[in-house]
Design a protein around this motif. Structure first.
Motif, PDB file in Angstrom:
ATOM      1  N   ASP A 195       0.806  -1.199  -0.054  1.00  0.00           N
ATOM      2  CA  ASP A 195       0.062   0.040   0.062  1.00  0.00           C
ATOM      3  C   ASP A 195       0.688   1.340  -0.055  1.00  0.00           C
ATOM      4  N   GLY A 196       2.028   1.026  -0.027  1.00  0.00           N
ATOM      5  CA  GLY A 196       3.076   2.144  -0.181  1.00  0.00           C
ATOM      6  C   GLY A 196       3.506   2.790   1.209  1.00  0.00           C
ATOM      7  N   ARG A 197       3.016   2.273   2.223  1.00  0.00           N
ATOM      8  CA  ARG A 197       3.416   2.703   3.525  1.00  0.00           C
ATOM      9  C   ARG A 197       4.544   1.857   4.008  1.00  0.00           C
ATOM     10  N   LEU A 253      13.498  -6.800  -3.470  1.00  0.00           N
ATOM     11  CA  LEU A 253      12.931  -5.498  -3.033  1.00  0.00           C
ATOM     12  C   LEU A 253      13.628  -4.568  -2.522  1.00  0.00           C
ATOM     13  N   ASP A 254      13.616  -3.400  -2.572  1.00  0.00           N
ATOM     14  CA  ASP A 254      14.491  -2.237  -1.813  1.00  0.00           C
ATOM     15  C   ASP A 254      14.119  -2.495  -0.179  1.00  0.00           C
ATOM     16  N   VAL A 255      15.432  -2.371   0.628  1.00  0.00           N
ATOM     17  CA  VAL A 255      15.195  -2.689   1.858  1.00  0.00           C
ATOM     18  C   VAL A 255      15.938  -1.641   2.782  1.00  0.00           C
ATOM     19  N   CYS A 256      15.859  -1.400   3.883  1.00  0.00           N
ATOM     20  CA  CYS A 256      16.773  -0.786   4.735  1.00  0.00           C
ATOM     21  C   CYS A 256      16.540  -1.615   6.041  1.00  0.00           C
ATOM     22  N   GLY A 262      10.115   3.418  10.765  1.00  0.00           N
ATOM     23  CA  GLY A 262      10.336   3.420   9.448  1.00  0.00           C
ATOM     24  C   GLY A 262       9.499   4.607   8.789  1.00  0.00           C
ATOM     25  N   VAL A 263      10.136   4.979   7.710  1.00  0.00           N
ATOM     26  CA  VAL A 263       9.424   5.862   6.913  1.00  0.00           C
ATOM     27  C   VAL A 263       9.783   5.479   5.257  1.00  0.00           C
ATOM     28  N   VAL A 264       8.898   6.011   4.481  1.00  0.00           N
ATOM     29  CA  VAL A 264       9.446   5.785   2.963  1.00  0.00           C
ATOM     30  C   VAL A 264      10.020   7.175   2.490  1.00  0.00           C
ATOM     31  N   GLY A 265      11.165   7.226   2.192  1.00  0.00           N
ATOM     32  CA  GLY A 265      12.069   8.260   2.013  1.00  0.00           C
ATOM     33  C   GLY A 265      11.530   9.043   0.563  1.00  0.00           C
ATOM     34  N   PRO A 266      12.333  10.226   0.124  1.00  0.00           N
ATOM     35  CA  PRO A 266      11.975  11.021  -0.948  1.00  0.00           C
ATOM     36  C   PRO A 266      11.893  10.129  -2.132  1.00  0.00           C
ATOM     37  N   ASP A 267      12.911   9.157  -2.144  1.00  0.00           N
ATOM     38  CA  ASP A 267      13.028   8.555  -3.291  1.00  0.00           C
ATOM     39  C   ASP A 267      12.349   7.297  -3.505  1.00  0.00           C
ATOM     40  N   ASP A 273       3.268   8.844   6.964  1.00  0.00           N
ATOM     41  CA  ASP A 273       3.113   7.611   7.335  1.00  0.00           C
ATOM     42  C   ASP A 273       4.406   6.959   7.935  1.00  0.00           C
ATOM     43  N   VAL A 274       4.350   6.371   9.010  1.00  0.00           N
ATOM     44  CA  VAL A 274       5.530   5.806   9.856  1.00  0.00           C
ATOM     45  C   VAL A 274       4.822   4.286  10.318  1.00  0.00           C
ATOM     46  N   CYS A 275       6.095   3.443  10.534  1.00  0.00           N
ATOM     47  CA  CYS A 275       5.656   2.233  11.055  1.00  0.00           C
ATOM     48  C   CYS A 275       6.839   2.338  12.268  1.00  0.00           C
ATOM     49  N   VAL A 276       6.535   2.102  13.463  1.00  0.00           N
ATOM     50  CA  VAL A 276       7.437   2.268  14.794  1.00  0.00           C
ATOM     51  C   VAL A 276       7.402   0.655  15.177  1.00  0.00           C
ATOM     52  N   THR A 277       8.606   0.379  15.390  1.00  0.00           N
ATOM     53  CA  THR A 277       8.680  -0.959  15.943  1.00  0.00           C
ATOM     54  C   THR A 277       9.609  -1.003  17.160  1.00  0.00           C
ATOM     55  N   ALA A 278       9.155  -1.618  18.160  1.00  0.00           N
ATOM     56  CA  ALA A 278       9.932  -1.779  19.615  1.00  0.00           C
ATOM     57  C   ALA A 278      10.352  -3.469  19.875  1.00  0.00           C
TER      58      ALA A 278
END
Lengths: 225, 225
Positions: A44-46, A77-80, B39-44, B78-83
């Motif tokens: 979903d692009g998130r 796929l692109d990962v970080c 986690g975020v989706v960067g500008p690229d 939009d973020v995903c925060v994981t602990a």
């Protein structure tokens, strides 16, 4: 070359003086961190961030998981991939300068599925040995069915950087005379005494590779080899 | 309601029996974890995962950082925060069933900048107290200039799930008679004795909120309150 090349993606916008690109620092953090956090962009692009076990073999980082898992199904796929070790709580005199001592590594790259059986075997052994060095040689190897259910991803270490903060609090000069305590509370990851499985036969001894764990409470830092 | 609603985004594709949605479990993990991974989706369009300090206040998760940092400049986003808390290394008889005991929380949501001065103050105090409970009341408060340089983000706890693995190895019945050791090596995060800053005046005593740290080596688990 002993260092990774700094790129726009691997140059931090904040605290650039904490950035490290030498392979020894990067390798040590990846090897010591028990888990990493894998970030991907979901369908979903998130963003999605999941904890997972990793292992480094030279300049390759391996991840694994069930062939049914979402990110592994989506590869390539692109990962970080980010690994973080917290070393201390930094209590400054001012709220603003509170910080943590830490060592972290951020790996940007393309995760590709590993299909070659020999490379898959190396990667899966490395992942078991990442958790407890020496363990891969002392357990029942994966069956054909288990291997078929396991996906292995590889990320080449190229767009990689570490960030390191160490030392004490950095306070404003005018705060030094204030009434507030300042200093560092060290943080460590500690291994406890191994707890044997209830179904082990009586008298089953602890394997040699676990002895150092029992005797040395801190997870040993492994070298960059 | 005592539990978060399970959604497609918060229902794991793997090991769904490990999923937890009750607030007590989620809150305890967020409160105990020293850092989270944002986690975020960067500008690229590529994923970016960075370690950061967080704090929970009720059903709100706060993050902070420099107003110059990339993700904070991009908010709302939009973020995903994981602990993640690692509790043990699970050594099964088979390579395939090796695992870790852990407790993790994944928060999906929209991170919005907090502008209200009162809410910003609550959030920043909570972040200092997240590191050492009681510290926010015993340090020099942020100046107007420091506040202006600090961005605060809020993520409402709504699309949230925890995942918990505990217990011993789950081996195949036919492996139980094998020659391999099996069991769990406990993993804990431990705080060491506080190291006072070299510039503290002579005889500066340790504040009361650090005494439990010195006496109790394991970071206390805080309640879900």
């Amino acid at each position: 070359m002993d260092a990774y090349r700094a790129t726009a993606a691997t140059t931090p916008t904040r605290s650039p003086e904490r950035a490290r690109y030498d392979r020894a620092t990067v390798h040590a953090v990846l090897d010591e961190a028990l888990v990493c956090h894998l970030g991907v962009v979901g369908p979903d692009g998130r963003p999605v961030v999941l904890p997972t076990i990793h292992a480094r073999v030279g300049e390759r980082l391996y991840l694994h998981g069930s062939t049914g898992s979402r990110p592994l199904r989506a590869a390539p796929l692109d990962v970080c991939v980010t690994a973080t070790l917290v070393d201390g709580l930094v209590l400054a005199r001012s709220a603003f300068h509170h910080s943590m001592n830490y060592r972290s590594v951020v790996v940007h790259g393309r995760a590709v599925p590993v299909q070659d059986p020999a490379e898959r075997a190396v990667a899966l052994d490395a992942i078991v040995d990442h958790v407890v060095a020496g363990r891969a040689a002392d357990c029942r190897p994966a069956s054909r069915r288990e291997l078929a259910a396991t996906a292995v991803l590889r990320v080449d270490l190229d767009a990689v950087s570490a960030k390191v903060r160490s030392g004490g609090a950095h306070d404003e000069p005018e705060d030094l005379a204030g009434p507030w305590w300042a200093g560092v509370v060290p943080v460590r990851t500690v291994l406890g005494a191994p707890e044997p499985d209830a179904l082990l036969p009586e008298g089953a001894g602890l394997p040699a590779y676990l002895d150092p764990v029992a005797q040395r409470p801190v997870r040993p830092r492994r070298g960059a080899a």
